[in-house]
Design a protein around this motif. Structure first.
Motif, PDB file in Angstrom:
ATOM      1  N   PHE A  31       0.926  -1.171  -0.130  1.00 21.08           N
ATOM      2  CA  PHE A  31      -0.077   0.045  -0.110  1.00 21.08           C
ATOM      3  C   PHE A  31       1.015   1.004  -0.067  1.00 21.08           C
ATOM      4  CE2 PHE A  31       0.633  -1.248   4.360  1.00 21.08           C
ATOM      5  CZ  PHE A  31       0.903  -0.138   4.968  1.00 21.08           C
ATOM      6  N   GLU A  32       0.675   2.126  -0.521  1.00 21.04           N
ATOM      7  CA  GLU A  32       0.890   3.660  -0.595  1.00 21.04           C
ATOM      8  C   GLU A  32       0.775   4.273   0.925  1.00 21.04           C
ATOM      9  OE1 GLU A  32       2.282   7.714  -1.375  1.00 21.04           O
ATOM     10  OE2 GLU A  32       0.267   7.149  -1.166  1.00 21.04           O
ATOM     11  N   ASP A  35      -2.248   5.700   1.893  1.00 23.98           N
ATOM     12  CA  ASP A  35      -3.446   4.727   2.111  1.00 23.98           C
ATOM     13  C   ASP A  35      -3.360   3.885   3.430  1.00 23.98           C
ATOM     14  OD1 ASP A  35      -4.814   5.470  -0.308  1.00 23.98           O
ATOM     15  OD2 ASP A  35      -3.576   4.088  -1.467  1.00 23.98           O
ATOM     16  N   SER A  72      -8.696   1.969  -1.922  1.00 27.09           N
ATOM     17  CA  SER A  72      -8.362   3.379  -2.191  1.00 27.09           C
ATOM     18  C   SER A  72      -9.170   4.210  -3.014  1.00 27.09           C
ATOM     19  CB  SER A  72      -6.782   3.388  -2.699  1.00 27.09           C
ATOM     20  OG  SER A  72      -6.311   4.613  -3.129  1.00 27.09           O
ATOM     21  N   ASP A  75      -7.684   4.245  -6.617  1.00 23.97           N
ATOM     22  CA  ASP A  75      -7.590   2.900  -7.376  1.00 23.97           C
ATOM     23  C   ASP A  75      -8.167   1.754  -6.543  1.00 23.97           C
ATOM     24  OD1 ASP A  75      -7.119   0.763  -8.981  1.00 23.97           O
ATOM     25  OD2 ASP A  75      -5.167   1.237  -9.565  1.00 23.97           O
ATOM     26  N   ASN A  77      -8.238  -1.283  -6.744  1.00 19.18           N
ATOM     27  CA  ASN A  77      -7.530  -2.299  -6.472  1.00 19.18           C
ATOM     28  C   ASN A  77      -6.256  -2.600  -5.767  1.00 19.18           C
ATOM     29  OD1 ASN A  77      -8.708  -4.081  -8.715  1.00 19.18           O
ATOM     30  ND2 ASN A  77      -7.560  -2.760 -10.180  1.00 19.18           N
ATOM     31  N   TRP A  78      -6.259  -1.120  -5.133  1.00 14.66           N
ATOM     32  CA  TRP A  78      -5.109  -1.127  -4.174  1.00 14.66           C
ATOM     33  C   TRP A  78      -5.818  -0.647  -2.977  1.00 14.66           C
ATOM     34  CZ3 TRP A  78       0.091  -1.165  -4.345  1.00 14.66           C
ATOM     35  CH2 TRP A  78       0.493  -1.474  -5.590  1.00 14.66           C
ATOM     36  N   PRO A  79      -5.145  -0.705  -1.749  1.00 13.31           N
ATOM     37  CA  PRO A  79      -3.993  -1.753  -1.424  1.00 13.31           C
ATOM     38  C   PRO A  79      -4.024  -3.223  -2.160  1.00 13.31           C
ATOM     39  CG  PRO A  79      -4.758  -0.482   0.529  1.00 13.31           C
ATOM     40  CD  PRO A  79      -5.936  -0.467  -0.305  1.00 13.31           C
ATOM     41  N   TYR A  80      -2.820  -3.582  -2.486  1.00 12.96           N
ATOM     42  CA  TYR A  80      -3.004  -4.652  -3.308  1.00 12.96           C
ATOM     43  C   TYR A  80      -2.752  -5.964  -2.327  1.00 12.96           C
ATOM     44  CZ  TYR A  80      -1.773  -7.880  -7.204  1.00 12.96           C
ATOM     45  OH  TYR A  80      -1.804  -8.740  -8.122  1.00 12.96           O
ATOM     46  N   ILE A 102       3.457  -0.974 -10.384  1.00 14.10           N
ATOM     47  CA  ILE A 102       3.031   0.376  -9.552  1.00 14.10           C
ATOM     48  C   ILE A 102       3.293   1.472 -10.322  1.00 14.10           C
ATOM     49  CG2 ILE A 102       3.714   1.708  -7.574  1.00 14.10           C
ATOM     50  CD1 ILE A 102       4.855  -0.656  -6.265  1.00 14.10           C
ATOM     51  N   TYR A 108       5.843   3.368  -0.840  1.00 14.66           N
ATOM     52  CA  TYR A 108       5.042   2.177  -0.693  1.00 14.66           C
ATOM     53  C   TYR A 108       5.642   1.260   0.584  1.00 14.66           C
ATOM     54  CZ  TYR A 108       2.795   3.245  -4.744  1.00 14.66           C
ATOM     55  OH  TYR A 108       1.657   3.845  -5.777  1.00 14.66           O
TER      56      TYR A 108
END
Length: 312
Positions: A31-32, A35, A72, A75, A77-80, A102, A108
Motif C-alpha cells: 500500500f501507498e 492509504d 483506495s 484505485d 485495486n489498491w491496497p494490493y 506500480i 510504498y
C-alpha cells in the motif's frame, strides 16, 4: 517476489490433518503511505487492529481472519493483497512469484500479515525486488546521481583553476596550499566515486560494498583534513606562527577522533543495506560526530578571534 517461503511451527501444523485444505492464511499487502488508514480498523473506538475481528466483520462487512482492507479512493485495486494458504499439515508454503506493477509515484510499504493466532512463530525466507522505471535506486536517492555528476564537474573545474595557479606560482607555494590541493583532489575522487556507486546500484540493484566503503573513507578523510586545515589557519599557522607548537598533538588527536566518528556514522548509513537504522543506534553514532563538529567550530572561532587580536 522471489523465492518467498513461509514456515510455521510443528505445533501449528499439528492442529490439522494432511487431508485438510486452507489451514493457515498469510497475506502480503502492498500500500501507498497515503492509504495507510485503509488498512485495519477499530471497533467502537477500541484498539486498532489490522485483522478483521468479529466486531469489525459486523461493522465493515470484512471477512473475519483476514486483513481489513478498504479500496483506495484513487484505485479500487489498491491496497494490493496477495494470499498464500498452507495446505494440510505442511510446515512450509511458497508464495507464487508475481510482479506487481506500480503506476503511481509514492512511498510504498509491504507488510506480511497473518491473523490466525495458531501461526504464531511464523518465519519466512526469500526476497522482494523493487525497481523504479529508471532503475533500482530508491526514489529518495535517484536525484543524487545527477547531483554527483554536477559536483564532479564543479570539482574538476575548481581543480583546473587551482592547478593552473599552482603551477604559475609554484615557487611561492606554502604548506597550507598543498593541503588545499589535497582537499580538492579528495573531493573530486569522492564525488566521482559516489556517482559510479549510485550508477552501479541503479543498474544492478545491489550496492557494491567495496566501492561504497572506499568512497565513505575518502569522504571522511576529506572532511577531516578540511576541518583541521581551517582550524590550523584560524590558529595563525602560516600567518603569525610557523608551527603549532605544543598544540600539534592535540589537533592531530582531535582530527583522528573526528575521522573515526565520521567514518563509523557514514559506514552505518551507506555500506550494505539501505534500511534506516533504528533511532537509538543512529543517536549513538550521530552524537559523537555532532559533538566533535561543534567542538571544532567553537575552537575555530576562538582561535580566529585570538589570531585577529594579534594581527591588530
Amino acid at each position: 517476489f522471489e523465492n518467498i517461503t513461509f514456515w510455521r511451527t510443528a505445533e501449528a501444523a499439528s492442529y490439522y490433518t494432511s487431508m485438510e485444505h486452507s489451514t493457515g492464511l498469510v497475506q502480503a499487502i502492498i500500500f501507498e503511505a497515503s492509504d495507510r488508514d485503509n488498512i485495519g480498523g477499530s471497533a467502537y473506538g477500541g484498539q486498532r487492529s489490522l485483522c478483521c475481528t468479529a466486531d469489525l466483520a459486523k461493522l465493515e462487512g470484512c471477512r473475519q481472519g483476514e486483513v481489513l482492507r478498504r479500496p483506495s479512493s484513487g484505485d479500487i485495486n489498491w491496497p494490493y493483497v496477495l494470499n498464500t494458504q498452507f495446505s494440510g499439515d505442511d510446515l512450509s508454503v511458497d508464495l507464487v512469484p508475481e510482479e506487481v506493477p506500480i503506476t503511481k509515484t509514492g512511498m510504498y510499504n509491504l507488510f506480511f500479515i497473518f491473523c490466525d493466532p495458531r501461526l504464531k512463530g511464523l518465519t519466512m525466507s526469500g526476497k522482494t525486488v523493487w525497481r523504479n522505471p529508471t532503475g533500482y535506486l530508491p526514489g529518495r536517492m535517484a536525484s543524487l546521481m545527477t547531483f554527483y555528476i554536477f559536483m564532479s564537474l564543479a570539482y574538476l573545474l575548481l581543480g583546473l583553476i587551482w592547478f593552473s595557479q599552482y603551477v604559475r606560482f609554484w615557487r611561492e607555494i606554502l604548506q597550507l596550499q598543498n593541503c588545499i590541493t589535497l582537499v580538492i583532489v579528495l573531493g573530486l575522487f569522492e564525488m566521482t566515486l559516489w556517482y559510479f556507486e549510485y550508477a552501479n546500484f541503479n543498474t544492478t540493484g545491489v550496492r557494491p560494498v567495496g566501492i561504497t566503503a572506499w568512497v565513505v573513507t575518502i569522504g571522511a578523510i576529506r572532511k577531516t583534513v578540511s576541518r583541521i586545515l581551517i582550524l590550523c589557519v584560524s590558529m595563525g599557522y602560516g600567518v603569525v606562527r610557523p608551527t603549532l607548537g605544543g598544540l600539534t598533538s592535540k589537533v592531530l588527536l582531535l582530527g583522528f577522533t573526528y575521522f573515526l566518528a565520521n567514518e563509523l556514522l557514514d559506514i552505518s548509513e551507506n555500506v550494505g543495506s539501505i534500511n534506516d537504522i533504528s533511532g537509538k543506534a543512529r543517536l549513538f553514532l550521530v552524537l559523537p560526530d555532532a559533538f566533535l563538529d561543534a567542538f571544532l567550530i567553537l575552537w575555530i572561532f576562538t582561535s580566529l578571534s585570538k589570531t585577529l587580536e594579534k594581527l591588530q
